[in-house]
Design an enzyme around this catalytic site. Sequence first.
Site, PDB file in Angstrom:
ATOM      1  N   GLU A 131      -7.364   3.258   5.072  1.00 40.11           N
ATOM      2  CA  GLU A 131      -6.691   2.329   5.986  1.00 40.11           C
ATOM      3  C   GLU A 131      -7.276   2.367   7.397  1.00 40.11           C
ATOM      4  O   GLU A 131      -6.999   1.488   8.220  1.00 40.11           O
ATOM      5  CB  GLU A 131      -5.195   2.641   6.050  1.00 40.11           C
ATOM      6  CG  GLU A 131      -4.846   3.944   6.730  1.00 40.11           C
ATOM      7  CD  GLU A 131      -3.342   4.164   6.764  1.00 40.11           C
ATOM      8  OE1 GLU A 131      -2.835   4.425   7.880  1.00 40.11           O
ATOM      9  OE2 GLU A 131      -2.688   4.059   5.721  1.00 40.11           O
TER      10      GLU A 131
ATOM     11  N   GLU B 222       3.358 -10.218  -9.928  1.00 41.58           N
ATOM     12  CA  GLU B 222       4.524 -10.728 -10.654  1.00 41.58           C
ATOM     13  C   GLU B 222       4.616 -12.249 -10.653  1.00 41.58           C
ATOM     14  O   GLU B 222       5.431 -12.828 -11.370  1.00 41.58           O
ATOM     15  CB  GLU B 222       5.803 -10.126 -10.059  1.00 41.58           C
ATOM     16  CG  GLU B 222       5.928  -8.631 -10.365  1.00 41.58           C
ATOM     17  CD  GLU B 222       7.190  -8.015  -9.817  1.00 41.58           C
ATOM     18  OE1 GLU B 222       7.789  -8.608  -8.890  1.00 41.58           O
ATOM     19  OE2 GLU B 222       7.584  -6.948 -10.307  1.00 41.58           O
TER      20      GLU B 222
END
Length: 311
Positions: A116, A85
């Site tokens: 992960e 953004e």
Amino acid sequence: MEPPPTLSRTETRSPASSGLDARQTLDVLTLLNDADAEVAGAVRATLPAIARLVDLAVASLDADGKVVYLGAGTSGRLAVLDAAELLPTFALEPGRVVARIAGGQRAVVDAVEGAEDSAEAGAADAADLTEHDLAIGVTASGTTPYVRGALDAARRAGATTALVTSNPDTPLAALADVLVAPDTGPEILTGSTRLKAGTAAKLVLNGFSTALMTRRGRVYDNLMVALLDTNEKLHQRTVRILTTLTGLDEERAEDTLRACDGDLRTALVSVLAVVDPHEARERLRRTDLDVRAALGPVRTTPHTSPRKDHR
């Protein structure tokens, strides 16, 4: 035999939500909302650490380094969202603030099981960092191997490191120059860190990146003067910001933007400093696109109405 690992606070059970599955819908939602209300206070307690992190990020960008988020699961996705953004909101150049997630881009929309758990993958994703960069690990539990591997590799490369987590007792604190650890405690749904911990990470990252862009001159007053005019909504916002800060009517604002190739910062400096677009661009170039710095002493003309802090 090694003792079992101590559970992170994010993994422990909340007595407040005991019997959750037997409760009425409104009661479930009330419990979640009450828990959400605790998050802002937990983040507020970490503001000094976030401020230090912003200062370090400013120093990295000033040195032509980059800021790199490294995370997994919900934490990684929030980091990807925050970095993405910054381009439309602040016209940030690609590659200055980036996010890397365990499992790669596919993991943004699909769960990549086991990604992960690889410290080696984290180290590989941090392999290009240098002493000019800032690496920010994002992990709710504070135990994610991917983040551990990334921060360890970043430190060995000489980069500055930080950790955003909801576990103040994280064993990864030793790898971080700055620890941002809002203590959000147990989740209403045990272990579901997309809830309070996820909200805390979103607040921390929002605050960090907005303050960073403000410090870097991508904000003037409290307005987004570096936004990209890429659709009708953003064009109207650009015109509105120009009229608000200069006193021009909409027609003259449109004319000014056209003369400045649609660039709001050039238009602002041109009008408020009473210079032609070429000089406005040169001022912005010399001040790294910082409108306030580019303005210098401001002269007023009948068509301008500078705010008090521009005098």
